[in-house]
Design a protein around this motif. Structure first.
Motif, PDB file in Angstrom:
ATOM      1  N   LYS A  78       0.825  -1.279   0.078  1.00 51.52           N
ATOM      2  CA  LYS A  78       0.027  -0.107   0.127  1.00 51.52           C
ATOM      3  C   LYS A  78       0.936   1.348  -0.081  1.00 51.52           C
ATOM      4  O   LYS A  78       2.059   1.294   0.358  1.00 51.52           O
ATOM      5  CB  LYS A  78      -0.950   0.068   1.138  1.00 51.52           C
ATOM      6  CG  LYS A  78      -1.709  -1.199   1.390  1.00 51.52           C
ATOM      7  CD  LYS A  78      -2.503  -1.312   0.298  1.00 51.52           C
ATOM      8  CE  LYS A  78      -3.423  -2.982   0.420  1.00 51.52           C
ATOM      9  NZ  LYS A  78      -4.367  -3.058  -0.682  1.00 51.52           N
ATOM     10  N   MET A  79       0.341   2.274  -0.143  1.00 51.14           N
ATOM     11  CA  MET A  79       0.901   3.585  -0.355  1.00 51.14           C
ATOM     12  C   MET A  79       1.293   4.011   1.072  1.00 51.14           C
ATOM     13  O   MET A  79       0.559   3.490   2.186  1.00 51.14           O
ATOM     14  CB  MET A  79      -0.002   4.869  -0.607  1.00 51.14           C
ATOM     15  CG  MET A  79      -0.423   4.628  -2.257  1.00 51.14           C
ATOM     16  SD  MET A  79       1.188   4.801  -3.333  1.00 51.14           S
ATOM     17  CE  MET A  79       1.892   6.352  -3.012  1.00 51.14           C
ATOM     18  N   VAL A  80       2.450   4.657   1.436  1.00 51.36           N
ATOM     19  CA  VAL A  80       2.914   5.100   2.653  1.00 51.36           C
ATOM     20  C   VAL A  80       2.949   6.362   2.800  1.00 51.36           C
ATOM     21  O   VAL A  80       3.720   7.349   1.831  1.00 51.36           O
ATOM     22  CB  VAL A  80       4.475   4.434   2.976  1.00 51.36           C
ATOM     23  CG1 VAL A  80       5.061   4.956   4.393  1.00 51.36           C
ATOM     24  CG2 VAL A  80       4.370   2.957   2.954  1.00 51.36           C
ATOM     25  N   ALA A  81       2.426   7.091   3.716  1.00 51.31           N
ATOM     26  CA  ALA A  81       2.496   8.544   3.926  1.00 51.31           C
ATOM     27  C   ALA A  81       4.008   9.174   3.796  1.00 51.31           C
ATOM     28  O   ALA A  81       4.810   8.708   4.457  1.00 51.31           O
ATOM     29  CB  ALA A  81       1.759   9.080   5.128  1.00 51.31           C
ATOM     30  N   GLY A  82       4.273  10.201   2.984  1.00 48.54           N
ATOM     31  CA  GLY A  82       5.504  10.916   2.779  1.00 48.54           C
ATOM     32  C   GLY A  82       6.332  10.357   2.024  1.00 48.54           C
ATOM     33  O   GLY A  82       7.337  10.678   1.577  1.00 48.54           O
ATOM     34  N   ALA A  83       5.960   8.967   1.381  1.00 45.35           N
ATOM     35  CA  ALA A  83       7.188   8.301   0.574  1.00 45.35           C
ATOM     36  C   ALA A  83       6.481   8.511  -0.665  1.00 45.35           C
ATOM     37  O   ALA A  83       5.542   9.002  -1.402  1.00 45.35           O
ATOM     38  CB  ALA A  83       6.726   6.641   0.789  1.00 45.35           C
ATOM     39  N   GLU A  84       7.656   8.277  -1.950  1.00 40.81           N
ATOM     40  CA  GLU A  84       7.429   8.623  -3.213  1.00 40.81           C
ATOM     41  C   GLU A  84       7.478   7.247  -4.033  1.00 40.81           C
ATOM     42  O   GLU A  84       8.503   6.541  -3.836  1.00 40.81           O
ATOM     43  CB  GLU A  84       8.522   9.524  -3.883  1.00 40.81           C
ATOM     44  CG  GLU A  84       8.389   9.695  -5.264  1.00 40.81           C
ATOM     45  CD  GLU A  84       9.881  10.388  -5.965  1.00 40.81           C
ATOM     46  OE1 GLU A  84       9.987  10.447  -7.123  1.00 40.81           O
ATOM     47  OE2 GLU A  84      10.304  10.919  -4.906  1.00 40.81           O
ATOM     48  N   VAL A  85       6.769   6.741  -4.687  1.00 40.61           N
ATOM     49  CA  VAL A  85       6.471   5.697  -5.284  1.00 40.61           C
ATOM     50  C   VAL A  85       6.527   6.037  -6.891  1.00 40.61           C
ATOM     51  O   VAL A  85       5.907   6.659  -7.382  1.00 40.61           O
ATOM     52  CB  VAL A  85       5.007   4.763  -5.181  1.00 40.61           C
ATOM     53  CG1 VAL A  85       5.129   3.393  -5.757  1.00 40.61           C
ATOM     54  CG2 VAL A  85       5.120   4.554  -3.646  1.00 40.61           C
ATOM     55  N   PHE A  89       8.250   4.096 -11.020  1.00 45.15           N
ATOM     56  CA  PHE A  89       8.338   2.819 -11.684  1.00 45.15           C
ATOM     57  C   PHE A  89       9.651   3.298 -12.612  1.00 45.15           C
ATOM     58  O   PHE A  89       9.608   4.202 -13.638  1.00 45.15           O
ATOM     59  CB  PHE A  89       7.014   2.469 -12.660  1.00 45.15           C
ATOM     60  CG  PHE A  89       7.296   1.266 -13.225  1.00 45.15           C
ATOM     61  CD1 PHE A  89       6.758   0.188 -12.420  1.00 45.15           C
ATOM     62  CD2 PHE A  89       7.994   1.025 -14.276  1.00 45.15           C
ATOM     63  CE1 PHE A  89       6.953  -1.033 -12.930  1.00 45.15           C
ATOM     64  CE2 PHE A  89       8.004  -0.449 -14.832  1.00 45.15           C
ATOM     65  CZ  PHE A  89       7.412  -1.560 -14.188  1.00 45.15           C
ATOM     66  N   GLU A  90      10.935   2.645 -12.093  1.00 47.28           N
ATOM     67  CA  GLU A  90      12.016   3.043 -12.725  1.00 47.28           C
ATOM     68  C   GLU A  90      13.117   1.651 -12.887  1.00 47.28           C
ATOM     69  O   GLU A  90      12.810   0.764 -12.242  1.00 47.28           O
ATOM     70  CB  GLU A  90      12.894   3.714 -11.873  1.00 47.28           C
ATOM     71  CG  GLU A  90      12.501   5.145 -11.426  1.00 47.28           C
ATOM     72  CD  GLU A  90      13.217   5.922 -10.443  1.00 47.28           C
ATOM     73  OE1 GLU A  90      13.484   7.039 -10.871  1.00 47.28           O
ATOM     74  OE2 GLU A  90      13.585   5.335  -9.242  1.00 47.28           O
ATOM     75  N   GLY A  91      13.487   1.611 -14.205  1.00 48.62           N
ATOM     76  CA  GLY A  91      14.276   0.511 -14.392  1.00 48.62           C
ATOM     77  C   GLY A  91      13.686  -0.895 -14.465  1.00 48.62           C
ATOM     78  O   GLY A  91      14.264  -1.884 -14.131  1.00 48.62           O
ATOM     79  N   GLY A  92      12.278  -0.901 -14.646  1.00 49.04           N
ATOM     80  CA  GLY A  92      11.510  -2.117 -14.861  1.00 49.04           C
ATOM     81  C   GLY A  92      10.970  -2.558 -13.623  1.00 49.04           C
ATOM     82  O   GLY A  92      10.460  -3.656 -13.420  1.00 49.04           O
ATOM     83  N   CYS A  93      11.048  -1.626 -12.353  1.00 46.52           N
ATOM     84  CA  CYS A  93      10.512  -2.134 -11.420  1.00 46.52           C
ATOM     85  C   CYS A  93       9.782  -1.038 -10.548  1.00 46.52           C
ATOM     86  O   CYS A  93      10.218   0.164 -10.780  1.00 46.52           O
ATOM     87  CB  CYS A  93      11.381  -2.927 -10.409  1.00 46.52           C
ATOM     88  SG  CYS A  93      12.353  -2.019  -9.576  1.00 46.52           S
ATOM     89  N   ARG A  94       8.817  -1.169  -9.607  1.00 46.61           N
ATOM     90  CA  ARG A  94       8.100  -0.533  -8.604  1.00 46.61           C
ATOM     91  C   ARG A  94       9.094  -0.029  -7.616  1.00 46.61           C
ATOM     92  O   ARG A  94       9.389  -0.839  -6.905  1.00 46.61           O
ATOM     93  CB  ARG A  94       6.789  -0.920  -8.517  1.00 46.61           C
ATOM     94  CG  ARG A  94       5.758  -0.090  -7.512  1.00 46.61           C
ATOM     95  CD  ARG A  94       4.399  -0.796  -7.630  1.00 46.61           C
ATOM     96  NE  ARG A  94       3.565   0.137  -6.601  1.00 46.61           N
ATOM     97  CZ  ARG A  94       2.959  -0.302  -5.522  1.00 46.61           C
ATOM     98  NH1 ARG A  94       3.357  -1.235  -4.834  1.00 46.61           N
ATOM     99  NH2 ARG A  94       2.004   0.908  -5.124  1.00 46.61           N
ATOM    100  N   THR A  95       9.250   1.151  -7.340  1.00 49.08           N
ATOM    101  CA  THR A  95      10.323   1.793  -6.409  1.00 49.08           C
ATOM    102  C   THR A  95       9.514   2.449  -5.326  1.00 49.08           C
ATOM    103  O   THR A  95       8.737   3.396  -5.722  1.00 49.08           O
ATOM    104  CB  THR A  95      11.314   2.297  -6.927  1.00 49.08           C
ATOM    105  OG1 THR A  95      12.009   1.415  -7.936  1.00 49.08           O
ATOM    106  CG2 THR A  95      12.564   2.848  -5.922  1.00 49.08           C
ATOM    107  N   VAL A  96       9.970   2.406  -4.232  1.00 45.95           N
ATOM    108  CA  VAL A  96       9.505   3.428  -2.997  1.00 45.95           C
ATOM    109  C   VAL A  96      10.842   4.254  -2.387  1.00 45.95           C
ATOM    110  O   VAL A  96      11.837   3.597  -2.432  1.00 45.95           O
ATOM    111  CB  VAL A  96       8.793   2.821  -1.928  1.00 45.95           C
ATOM    112  CG1 VAL A  96       9.464   1.669  -1.070  1.00 45.95           C
ATOM    113  CG2 VAL A  96       8.025   3.791  -0.904  1.00 45.95           C
ATOM    114  N   THR A  97      10.732   5.343  -2.342  1.00 45.04           N
ATOM    115  CA  THR A  97      11.829   6.257  -1.447  1.00 45.04           C
ATOM    116  C   THR A  97      11.197   6.959  -0.381  1.00 45.04           C
ATOM    117  O   THR A  97      10.203   7.768  -0.740  1.00 45.04           O
ATOM    118  CB  THR A  97      12.340   7.247  -2.789  1.00 45.04           C
ATOM    119  OG1 THR A  97      12.818   6.380  -3.835  1.00 45.04           O
ATOM    120  CG2 THR A  97      13.651   7.870  -1.935  1.00 45.04           C
ATOM    121  N   MET A  98      11.676   7.013   0.804  1.00 44.52           N
ATOM    122  CA  MET A  98      11.175   7.422   1.830  1.00 44.52           C
ATOM    123  C   MET A  98      12.200   8.913   2.157  1.00 44.52           C
ATOM    124  O   MET A  98      13.463   8.904   1.306  1.00 44.52           O
ATOM    125  CB  MET A  98      11.622   6.509   3.129  1.00 44.52           C
ATOM    126  CG  MET A  98      11.036   5.029   3.023  1.00 44.52           C
ATOM    127  SD  MET A  98       9.095   5.191   3.001  1.00 44.52           S
ATOM    128  CE  MET A  98       8.971   3.601   3.212  1.00 44.52           C
TER     129      MET A  98
END
Length: 439
Positions: free
Chosen positions: A243-250, A252-261
């Motif tokens: 699920k989405m996380v508050a404050g995180a950036e989701v 799609f880069e380089g062939g995969c779903r990515t999350v950055t806190m």
């Protein structure tokens, strides 16, 4: 030209150029002559300084102190290398995108242990975007040689640990015949096993009675590398079930779903698992293998037909002295003495592997290496457990590169994990799979 002794990889070029000669380089050099049929006069080291001369001079290889920069890189490499030669990149702060391009355009084999930006990059790119840049560049590169990127321990060996772990779990479930089996579709196998997450879990317990001096930063591998990873925002592959996380950036880069806190990676902790201690708390550091493994395992959901991907992250607990150094770095900054702990280490192990976590199951499975520093020194007397694990991945990858010409740019997941683990196994201590309970 080298002759071809039984059991050694054949090198058909005139020169192997090693860029960088730090803690990994001094560990790799003895293994290079153990596994590659090459003469000392065919090996040259190019590095920023001459600090490890005593560990180099006995091998009879050439050495030059030279500071590589954007403006002199291509010209210097053209002076030193020709088609059929090989470049082993162990540097920090030298752009790996440029190195890969130059090598493939000129028919020079290539291998490195991590993706690097130029040290003068105005705004350092996150690891996920640097990996995506490699993927995007790949299609336009010629296949005049083979360039195996990010093939040390992690990134590198851990991708093969993950594949072996999935095979072992599939054997236990009756889906594959034995632990030497290879599935036809890795994504389909992962989905059938209800794979939810892969943790590349690592705990370093190596210690030194000498400790660290006031105002000094230490680690069992590159101090600068650890600081860079710890200060970057935490970023990893974010599963399609998450699920989405508050404050995180989701994204799609380089062939995969990515999350950055937001913030620093060293300020985030995750629960993971290791055979020696069970549950443990670890930093969530950004690493290339989290994205390449997620990309490799991703696919079309067998039920919904939508995009499917597991969560993949790197859970790392450095040695105690390195943790103390990270804390001090907040207040001391970069302009302080830094030291890699090698022969001054008195004991401890580096435990590194891939943890398989499945939906609806309390049982987890870990496959990896537990290497005691005493055993590491039986192979390379001046090494530590961490540097030998990295060197094992590099050498296993180099043997593969020399035996597989003209493949273009390749990532670790594309290789046969059985072949890589067979070469690396003598340097990995206790290499095995272990079942555990996820509480």
């Amino acid at each position: 030209m080298a002759g071809g002794f039984v059991g050694k990889a054949v090198f058909r070029g005139d020169r192997i150029l090693v860029l960088g000669f730090g803690s990994i380089g001094v560990t790799v050099l003895p293994l290079l002559f153990e596994h590659v049929d090459v003469r000392p006069d065919q090996v040259m080291i190019l590095s920023d300084d001459d600090r490890n001369a005593p560990l180099r001079d006995g091998w009879g290889v050439a050495h030059e102190v030279f500071h590589l920069e954007r403006g002199n890189l291509e010209a210097r490499l053209r002076q030193l290398l020709a088609a059929g030669d090989c470049l082993v990149n162990l540097t920090e702060g030298v752009g790996s995108l440029d190195l890969v391009r130059i090598c493939l355009e000129n028919g020079i084999d290539y291998i490195d242990t991590s993706s690097e930006e130029w040290r003068d990059a105005p705004v350092p790119a996150p690891v996920s975007r640097l990996r995506a840049a490699h993927v995007e560049m790949r299609e336009g590169l010629p296949k005049r040689a083979t360039a195996l990127i990010t093939h040390g321990a992690n990134p590198g060996l851990v991708s093969h640990f993950a594949k072996q772990a999935l095979v072992d779990v599939a054997v236990a479930e009756g889906l594959l015949a034995d632990d030497r089996s290879v599935p036809g579709d890795w994504s389909a196998l992962a989905q059938t096993l209800k794979l939810q997450a892969v943790h590349f879990s690592e705990r370093d317990s190596q210690y030194s009675g000498q400790g660290r001096q006031p105002g000094e930063l230490v680690n069992t591998w590159s101090v600068e590398g650890l600081i860079e990873e710890a200060c970057d925002p935490p970023s990893f592959a974010w599963g399609s079930h998450e699920k989405m996380v508050a404050g995180a950036e989701v994204s799609f880069e380089g062939g995969c779903r990515t999350v950055t806190m937001p913030g620093r990676a060293q300020d985030y902790h995750v629960k993971s698992w290791l055979p020696s201690c069970g549950d443990f708390a670890a930093f969530v550091l950004p690493h290339e293998e989290t994205f390449s493994t997620a990309d490799f395992l991703s696919g079309t959901d067998q039920i919904t037909g939508e995009y499917w991907q597991p969560t993949v992250l790197f859970a790392y607990q450095p040695c105690d002295l390195a943790i103390a150094s990270l804390h001090c770095h907040r207040y001391l900054g970069d302009e302080v003495p830094m030291r890699v702990l090698m022969t001054e280490i008195d004991g401890g192990v580096d435990e590194l592997g891939a943890l398989i976590i499945r939906e609806g199951s309390d049982n987890v499975y870990w496959f990896g290496s537990t290497l005691d520093v005493a055993d590491a020194r039986k192979a390379v007397p001046h090494a530590n457990a961490t540097t030998l694990q990295v060197a094992a991945g590099l050498i296993a990858g180099l043997v593969w590169v020399l035996g597989n010409p003209n493949q273009g740019m390749v990532e670790p997941e594309e290789l046969d994990h059985r072949e890589i683990l067979e070469t690396a196994r003598p340097y990995l201590g206790d290499l095995r799979g272990v079942w555990g309970t996820w509480r």
